[in-house]
Structure formats: structure tokens, C-alpha cells
Design a protein around this motif. Structure first.
Motif, PDB file in Angstrom:
ATOM      1  N   UNK A 156       0.801  -1.129  -0.062  1.00  0.00           N
ATOM      2  CA  UNK A 156      -0.052  -0.056  -0.056  1.00  0.00           C
ATOM      3  C   UNK A 156       0.909   1.309   0.110  1.00  0.00           C
ATOM      4  N   UNK A 157       1.825   1.344  -0.879  1.00  0.00           N
ATOM      5  CA  UNK A 157       2.603   2.483  -0.919  1.00  0.00           C
ATOM      6  C   UNK A 157       2.508   3.158  -2.143  1.00  0.00           C
ATOM      7  N   UNK A 158       2.136   4.186  -2.393  1.00  0.00           N
ATOM      8  CA  UNK A 158       1.811   5.016  -3.531  1.00  0.00           C
ATOM      9  C   UNK A 158       2.930   6.076  -4.109  1.00  0.00           C
ATOM     10  N   UNK A 159       3.635   5.978  -4.904  1.00  0.00           N
ATOM     11  CA  UNK A 159       4.509   6.905  -5.506  1.00  0.00           C
ATOM     12  C   UNK A 159       4.091   7.486  -6.733  1.00  0.00           C
ATOM     13  N   UNK A 160       3.768   7.109  -7.852  1.00  0.00           N
ATOM     14  CA  UNK A 160       3.096   7.546  -9.079  1.00  0.00           C
ATOM     15  C   UNK A 160       1.829   8.150  -8.561  1.00  0.00           C
ATOM     16  N   UNK A 161       1.343   9.330  -9.187  1.00  0.00           N
ATOM     17  CA  UNK A 161       0.282  10.182  -8.993  1.00  0.00           C
ATOM     18  C   UNK A 161       0.172  10.667  -7.510  1.00  0.00           C
ATOM     19  N   UNK A 162       1.275  10.827  -6.711  1.00  0.00           N
ATOM     20  CA  UNK A 162       1.317  11.045  -5.178  1.00  0.00           C
ATOM     21  C   UNK A 162       2.499  12.148  -5.288  1.00  0.00           C
ATOM     22  N   UNK A 163       2.433  12.383  -4.104  1.00  0.00           N
ATOM     23  CA  UNK A 163       3.793  13.449  -3.591  1.00  0.00           C
ATOM     24  C   UNK A 163       5.017  12.832  -3.835  1.00  0.00           C
ATOM     25  N   UNK A 164       5.465  11.461  -3.193  1.00  0.00           N
ATOM     26  CA  UNK A 164       6.601  10.924  -3.240  1.00  0.00           C
ATOM     27  C   UNK A 164       7.036  10.941  -4.933  1.00  0.00           C
ATOM     28  N   UNK A 165       6.224  10.674  -5.667  1.00  0.00           N
ATOM     29  CA  UNK A 165       6.606  10.693  -7.155  1.00  0.00           C
ATOM     30  C   UNK A 165       7.177  12.144  -7.717  1.00  0.00           C
ATOM     31  N   UNK A 166       6.332  13.135  -7.088  1.00  0.00           N
ATOM     32  CA  UNK A 166       6.843  14.502  -7.554  1.00  0.00           C
ATOM     33  C   UNK A 166       8.109  14.845  -7.033  1.00  0.00           C
ATOM     34  N   UNK A 167       8.313  14.439  -5.541  1.00  0.00           N
ATOM     35  CA  UNK A 167       9.800  14.760  -5.095  1.00  0.00           C
ATOM     36  C   UNK A 167      10.756  13.899  -5.758  1.00  0.00           C
ATOM     37  N   UNK A 168      10.578  12.673  -6.068  1.00  0.00           N
ATOM     38  CA  UNK A 168      11.553  11.957  -6.843  1.00  0.00           C
ATOM     39  C   UNK A 168      11.831  12.523  -8.220  1.00  0.00           C
ATOM     40  N   UNK A 169      10.726  12.999  -9.133  1.00  0.00           N
ATOM     41  CA  UNK A 169      10.954  13.688 -10.210  1.00  0.00           C
ATOM     42  C   UNK A 169      11.876  14.944 -10.277  1.00  0.00           C
ATOM     43  N   UNK A 170      11.235  15.835  -8.961  1.00  0.00           N
ATOM     44  CA  UNK A 170      12.120  17.114  -8.968  1.00  0.00           C
ATOM     45  C   UNK A 170      13.565  16.900  -8.546  1.00  0.00           C
ATOM     46  N   UNK A 171      13.707  15.802  -7.666  1.00  0.00           N
ATOM     47  CA  UNK A 171      15.086  15.709  -7.172  1.00  0.00           C
ATOM     48  C   UNK A 171      16.038  15.123  -8.233  1.00  0.00           C
ATOM     49  N   UNK A 172      15.635  14.111  -9.188  1.00  0.00           N
ATOM     50  CA  UNK A 172      16.271  13.839 -10.356  1.00  0.00           C
ATOM     51  C   UNK A 172      16.639  14.968 -11.237  1.00  0.00           C
ATOM     52  N   UNK A 173      15.817  15.814 -11.565  1.00  0.00           N
ATOM     53  CA  UNK A 173      16.179  16.883 -12.624  1.00  0.00           C
ATOM     54  C   UNK A 173      17.279  17.837 -11.920  1.00  0.00           C
ATOM     55  N   UNK A 174      16.818  18.116 -10.688  1.00  0.00           N
ATOM     56  CA  UNK A 174      17.846  18.996 -10.045  1.00  0.00           C
ATOM     57  C   UNK A 174      19.027  18.412  -9.585  1.00  0.00           C
TER      58      UNK A 174
END
Length: 296
Positions: free
Chosen positions: A152-170
Motif C-alpha cells: 500500500x505504497x503509492x509513489x506515482x500520482x502522489x507526492x513521493x513521485x513528484x519529489x523523486x522527479x524534482x530531485x532527479x531533474x535538479x
């Protein structure tokens, strides 16, 4: 008159070295002013006019409309999520940037060039591709999708996925600011501190950090600006759930697509203001960095 005195009088004088005057390259006045006009015109057309348009469109409906647009619940939610993602991504890149720059500048190890290439990957890969990579890994049909669903861990379409995407880009910004200065300084001061009995932590705080502080602050400033304005990767992994997974750039897109132009420009003016403050911060850091260090 003895022989030595006679020898000195007879010996020819050495010719003094002739210093060549520096060559001054001067251009005609019309060339100088033409270049200045082209540069300022290009700057005004690409930056000043669009920036002025944003603020004019944002304020033209009135201050009451502007305040309502930036204070309504969806806008506040987008602002809060943007701040949360930034406060998570920037410290992560701070820790990784210092560790990676130190490892690359101070050690030679197998895979060093590969690490440098991986750090530069966000510069060469489209942010949309980065978002798709995260979906492939953490989506419901991704590599770890079944395991995440079972726990029951949600990453995509949730805040953790946004944090991962932003961290990768920066990722590259802090590393790329620190690496040249750490390589230029060399390890001599750090080695001397260790030989004098300093611990690793003392060496970092008293020797390494003061030497890289300006580059570190500049890298953090660029990283923060990129995190706040990231759109492509976040757009893929967020799901555009209004009030939940929309950052400020995504909220602006939704408002504009719904023909709420005034509200879209009002929210966009917040990002524009942040960009202006970022430029002012860069200018201030550049001036402080250029000042000579005072000796005590």
C-alpha cells in the motif's frame, strides 16, 4: 686605475629588455553601439517584454481579483505542494552534491567517469522522459508496481513521485558548481588539517566548507529555482489531481486550459517574482564572491 676598474669601464652595457606596448584593439563607435543595441534589444524581446506582460495581465483585472486568484484553495494547495517538494529535493541534492563532488575531486576510482556522466544525465534527457522512467519503475505496471501495491505504497500520482522527479531533474546543479572549485583548490589544505590532528568533521567545517561556501550557495540557489519551476517530469508523475498533486506550474497550465487567463497570469506572477529574486540573489552572491577576503 687597476685592471678590474678598467674592465668595468670597457665592458659593454647590456641592452635593457624592450617592453612592447600592449596592443589595444579599438572598434569604430558604430560597431560598439550596434552590438550594444542588438544585445539589449534581444534581452528586452526575450525577457523584459514577456515578464512585463505577465505582471500587466495579472494586475489588469484589479487587486481584488489578483488576491482571490492566488488565495483560493487550489492555488494555496499548489503553493504548499511546491514548497514541500522544494524543501525535500534541495536538501537531498545538497547532501548528494557535496558527497559526489568530494568523491570525484579527491579520488580516482573505477567508474568515476561513469558517475560524472550520470550526474549530467538530467541535462541531456528531456524531463518528460525522466517522468516516464519513474512511471516505468514505480507505476502500477512498473518494475516495483506489484510490491508497492502489496504494501500500500503509492509513489506515482502522489507526492513521493513528484519529489523523486524534482530531485532527479535538479541533481547536477550543486555538483557542477562545487566540482570545479574543489578540483582547483586541491587537497593540500585538507591533508594539512588531518596531519595537524583535525578529525574528518572538523576538517570539513573549518577547511573545506569555508572554501566552497560561495559555490555551494550558488548551486543551492540554482537548484531551488529549478525545483520551483519544474514542469515536464512533474506533469508526467503527478496525475494532475487538483488540490492534491498540482504544483504551481501545473496549476497555471490547468487555469490557462480552462480559459481562466487572468487567474493563470496572477499565479504565474508568483513564479516570475521568485525568478526575479533568484536573479537578484545570483547578483548579490557574485558581488560578495568577488570581494577580496579580509585578513584578520
Amino acid at each position: 686605475m687597476n685592471a678590474s676598474t678598467l674592465a668595468l669601464e670597457v665592458a659593454p652595457l647590456e641592452a635593457a629588455p624592450v617592453r612592447k606596448a600592449p596592443v589595444v584593439i579599438s572598434e569604430p563607435q558604430w560597431v560598439k553601439w550596434l552590438l550594444i543595441t542588438v544585445g539589449l534589444g534581444w534581452f528586452a524581446a526575450l525577457l523584459l517584454l514577456p515578464l512585463a506582460t505577465v505582471f500587466i495581465q495579472a494586475l489588469s483585472p484589479g487587486l481584488a481579483f489578483f488576491w482571490h486568484a492566488i488565495s483560493e484553495p487550489d492555488a494555496l494547495s499548489a503553493l504548499g505542494l511546491t514548497a514541500l517538494v522544494t524543501f525535500c529535493a534541495v536538501p537531498l541534492n545538497l547532501l548528494f552534491g557535496i558527497a559526489a563532488a568530494w568523491a570525484i575531486a579527491r579520488f580516482r576510482f573505477p567508474g568515476r567517469q561513469l558517475l560524472i556522466t550520470i550526474i549530467d544525465l538530467p541535462f541531456s534527457v528531456s524531463p518528460v522522459i525522466a517522468g516516464l522512467m519513474l512511471v516505468l519503475m514505480f507505476g502500477s505496471r512498473g518494475w516495483f508496481g506489484d510490491w508497492l501495491s502489496e504494501h500500500d505504497i503509492k509513489i506515482i500520482f502522489a507526492t513521493p513521485g513528484i519529489i523523486l522527479a524534482t530531485t532527479f531533474i535538479t541533481v547536477p546543479f550543486v555538483v557542477r558548481e562545487l566540482l570545479p572549485q574543489m578540483e582547483a583548490r586541491g587537497p593540500e589544505e585538507e591533508e594539512a588539517a588531518i596531519m595537524l590532528g583535525a578529525s574528518g568533521l572538523q576538517m570539513f567545517w573549518r577547511v573545506t566548507l569555508p572554501g566552497i561556501r560561495w559555490s555551494l550557495m550558488y548551486g543551492l540557489l540554482l537548484c531551488t529555482a529549478r525545483a520551483v519551476g519544474e514542469f515536464g517530469a512533474v506533469s508526467v508523475v503527478s496525475g494532475h489531481i487538483r488540490g492534491q498533486t498540482n504544483t504551481l506550474p501545473l496549476h497555471i497550465e490547468i487555469l490557462y486550459n480552462e480559459y481562466q487567463t487572468g487567474a493563470a497570469f496572477a499565479v504565474a506572477s508568483l513564479l516570475a517574482l521568485f525568478g526575479i529574486f533568484t536573479l537578484l540573489g545570483e547578483t548579490l552572491l557574485a558581488r560578495l564572491r568577488a570581494q577580496p577576503t579580509k585578513s584578520h
